[in-house]
Write an enzyme that holds these catalytic residues in place. Structure first.
Site, mmCIF file in Angstrom:
data_model
loop_
_atom_site.group_PDB
_atom_site.id
_atom_site.type_symbol
_atom_site.label_atom_id
_atom_site.label_comp_id
_atom_site.label_asym_id
_atom_site.label_seq_id
_atom_site.Cartn_x
_atom_site.Cartn_y
_atom_site.Cartn_z
ATOM 1 N N ASP A 80 0.804 -1.223 0.000
ATOM 2 C CA ASP A 80 0.000 0.000 0.000
ATOM 3 C C ASP A 80 0.836 1.272 0.000
ATOM 4 O O ASP A 80 0.424 2.295 -0.544
ATOM 5 C CB ASP A 80 -0.943 0.025 1.205
ATOM 6 C CG ASP A 80 -0.204 0.266 2.515
ATOM 7 O OD1 ASP A 80 0.684 -0.544 2.861
ATOM 8 O OD2 ASP A 80 -0.501 1.265 3.194
ATOM 9 N N ASP A 83 5.694 0.277 3.238
ATOM 10 C CA ASP A 83 5.935 -0.947 3.995
ATOM 11 C C ASP A 83 5.735 -2.159 3.090
ATOM 12 O O ASP A 83 5.617 -2.038 1.876
ATOM 13 C CB ASP A 83 5.025 -1.010 5.230
ATOM 14 C CG ASP A 83 3.550 -0.809 4.872
ATOM 15 O OD1 ASP A 83 3.179 -1.063 3.706
ATOM 16 O OD2 ASP A 83 2.769 -0.401 5.754
ATOM 17 N N TYR A 234 -5.804 0.452 8.907
ATOM 18 C CA TYR A 234 -6.932 0.559 7.977
ATOM 19 C C TYR A 234 -8.204 0.015 8.606
ATOM 20 O O TYR A 234 -8.915 -0.795 8.026
ATOM 21 C CB TYR A 234 -6.608 -0.139 6.651
ATOM 22 C CG TYR A 234 -5.508 0.566 5.891
ATOM 23 C CD1 TYR A 234 -5.754 1.769 5.232
ATOM 24 C CD2 TYR A 234 -4.220 0.055 5.873
ATOM 25 C CE1 TYR A 234 -4.749 2.427 4.552
ATOM 26 C CE2 TYR A 234 -3.207 0.724 5.196
ATOM 27 C CZ TYR A 234 -3.478 1.900 4.538
ATOM 28 O OH TYR A 234 -2.472 2.571 3.873
ATOM 29 N N GLU A 474 5.785 9.694 3.114
ATOM 30 C CA GLU A 474 5.462 8.354 2.615
ATOM 31 C C GLU A 474 4.474 8.420 1.458
ATOM 32 O O GLU A 474 3.421 9.053 1.554
ATOM 33 C CB GLU A 474 4.868 7.498 3.731
ATOM 34 C CG GLU A 474 4.651 6.043 3.328
ATOM 35 C CD GLU A 474 4.256 5.165 4.505
ATOM 36 O OE1 GLU A 474 4.421 3.935 4.403
ATOM 37 O OE2 GLU A 474 3.776 5.699 5.525
#
Length: 497
Positions: A80, A83, A234, A474
């Site tokens: 995603d 990571d 999430y 990120e």
């Protein structure tokens, strides 16, 4: 003396006039180049066996045993962000938005980029099909995020637990299942002309996974054996009801089946279609839902869907600074800002909705009544362009928040694969904590993740190129996915002023 006094007043006027001007100049952007790089980014996020035509060559195969814990094949899909976890909820949303980008703006894409966009969609849908291949069961995630986030290692070296998180009937997963249904339905439309057989497969699976979503209502993160693995990353924070309407709306558009029209007509109020209408992202679909459904209202005079159009209009008015109902926060440099980190996800998704709604209004010669001002398609497009241009460099720092676009972009993004030496340059295994030295380094990342859009600046337009600050540095797939559509529009319409 009067002359010095006048001169002083003139000086003050000029000083404050220039103080109020934006601290940056508008550039003529190469939207086609940005589009190409925006799509390329997804190849850097791939998990599984990489194909021979892989263009980001510092990446290699990874996650090849994914699913083995449950004796199933769950290889493929996307990481995603920075990571090495495959979260099903945001991956499905990413896929939906990539597909919507092709549906809405694909005809104006260069042929090569349309093919690349379809390949990006298919990398998502091929994996998502695996997650629903067992009736009554949905694989919602691969990888333990707590363990993964305690390591800084390349996906190719991954030796952390590849835990498979599963929801089985009658346990609920309306959010993930509803979004997966939307992804399949939208993607079936994207592939309809180029691969009708695959399109049919996607639509058939959209129907079945939506049945699971509707039959077993509830949030996937409410399952006790799932919660610790998906939260707080999430979790379903905003409820599962919007994904039911969202999935049904996409099934209606893809299939033209009246049963889905009846669903969104009859369940709008009970499922909260008029709640939280000013949000759109991986967790909250309301603004996107209202824009999507408004297309049928506008083009087909479907008065039973009018409430969706009213909500879409209301949302658009909040985005227009001249409107009396404007209440979206902007940075001094003009960027849409919402607190919480990874802010550019809001800018790209809202820009996409502005452009899509502008198309729907233009196609029916309509505008939006915002009380004190009437807002037409051109105004919505200009508002979207401000957001996209800000991202590409028209901002107080004159920095492109897209990696690899222009000469001034973030060099120290929060991304494991980008920040660690590539396998081809450093074939020796780098263990879990072995990458810490690279994480803490002030050196630029050795591998440039071209096209990655980072989380973005603070509310005062400030940004530090700091790998540690993941909220700003990120990249994520769901920042880029709606940006594909927006850039496709501006690549075809660069003259918009």
């Amino acid at each position: 003396m009067p002359i010095p006094r006048i001169a002083f007043l003139v000086f003050l006027f000029i000083f404050f006039f220039f103080l109020r001007l934006p601290r940056f100049e508008s550039a003529n952007h190469d939207y086609s180049d940005a589009l190409s790089k925006c799509i390329l980014f997804f190849e850097g996020q791939r998990s599984g066996f990489l194909p021979n035509d892989q263009r980001i060559t510092w990446r290699a195969n990874s996650g090849l045993s994914d699913g083995s814990q449950r004796s199933v094949d769950l290889t493929g899909g996307y990481y995603d962000a920075g990571d090495n976890v495959k979260f099903g909820f945001p991956m499905a949303f990413t896929t939906t938005m990539l597909a919507w980008s092709v549906i809405e703006f694909g005809d104006s894409m260069p042929a090569a980029e349309r093919r690349n966009a379809l390949a990006a969609i298919r990398w998502g849908t091929d994996y998502l099909l695996k997650t629903v291949s067992h009736p009554g069961r949905i694989f919602v995630q691969v990888g333990d995020p707590i363990v993964d986030h305690n390591c800084w290692e390349r996906p190719e070296d991954m030796d952390t637990a590849r835990t498979v998180y599963t929801v089985e009937a009658p346990n609920p997963a309306s959010d993930v299942a509803g979004e997966t249904a939307a992804a399949f339905a939208a993607s079936s439309m994207a592939f309809r002309s180029s691969d009708p057989g695959y399109s049919e497969t996607l639509l058939r699976n959209a129907i079945s996974v939506f049945q699971y979503a509707d039959n077993y209502r509830g949030a996937y993160s409410d399952n006790a054996d799932i919660r610790d693995g998906v939260c707080p990353f999430y979790c379903d924070f905003d409820g599962y009801q919007d994904e039911l309407l969202w999935g049904a709306a996409w099934l209606r558009r893809a299939s033209k089946d009246d049963s889905y029209l009846n669903y969104i007509e009859n369940n709008g109020k009970t499922l909260g279609a008029e709640d939280n209408i000013n949000e759109f992202g991986w967790d909250n679909k309301h603004a996107g839902l209202n824009v999507l459904v408004s297309k049928e209202y506008l083009e087909g005079n479907m008065y039973s869907l009018q409430s969706y159009k009213v909500s879409a209009d209301s949302f658009m008015c909040t985005l227009i600074p001249e409107s009396s109902s404007s209440h979206i926060e902007y940075t001094p440099g003009g960027l849409i800002y919402k607190p919480g980190g990874s802010n550019l996800q809001h800018a790209t998704s809202i820009a996409f909705l502005l452009l899509s709604y502008a198309n729907y209004l233009a196609g029916t010669s309509q505008s939006v009544d915002c009380g004190n001002v009437s807002v037409g398609p051109s105004s919505l497009r200009r508002q979207a362009k401000r957001q996209i241009d800000y991202i590409l460099g028209d901002n107080p720092l004159a920095i492109s928040y897209m990696v690899g676009y222009s000469n001034h972009f973030p060099r120290r993004i929060h991304h494991r694969g980008s920040s660690l030496p590539a396998i081809k340059d450093h074939p020796e295994f780098i263990p879990c904590k072995g990458g810490t030295v690279y994480f803490n380094s002030s050196d630029p990342n050795p591998n440039v993740l071209v096209g990655a859009v980072v989380g973005g600046p603070e509310e005062d337009d400030s940004y530090e190129d700091d790998r540690v600050d993941f909220r700003k540095s990120e990249p994520t797939t769901y920042i880029n996915a709606p940006l594909v559509g927006a850039l496709a529009y501006f690549a075809a319409n660069p003259e918009l002023s």
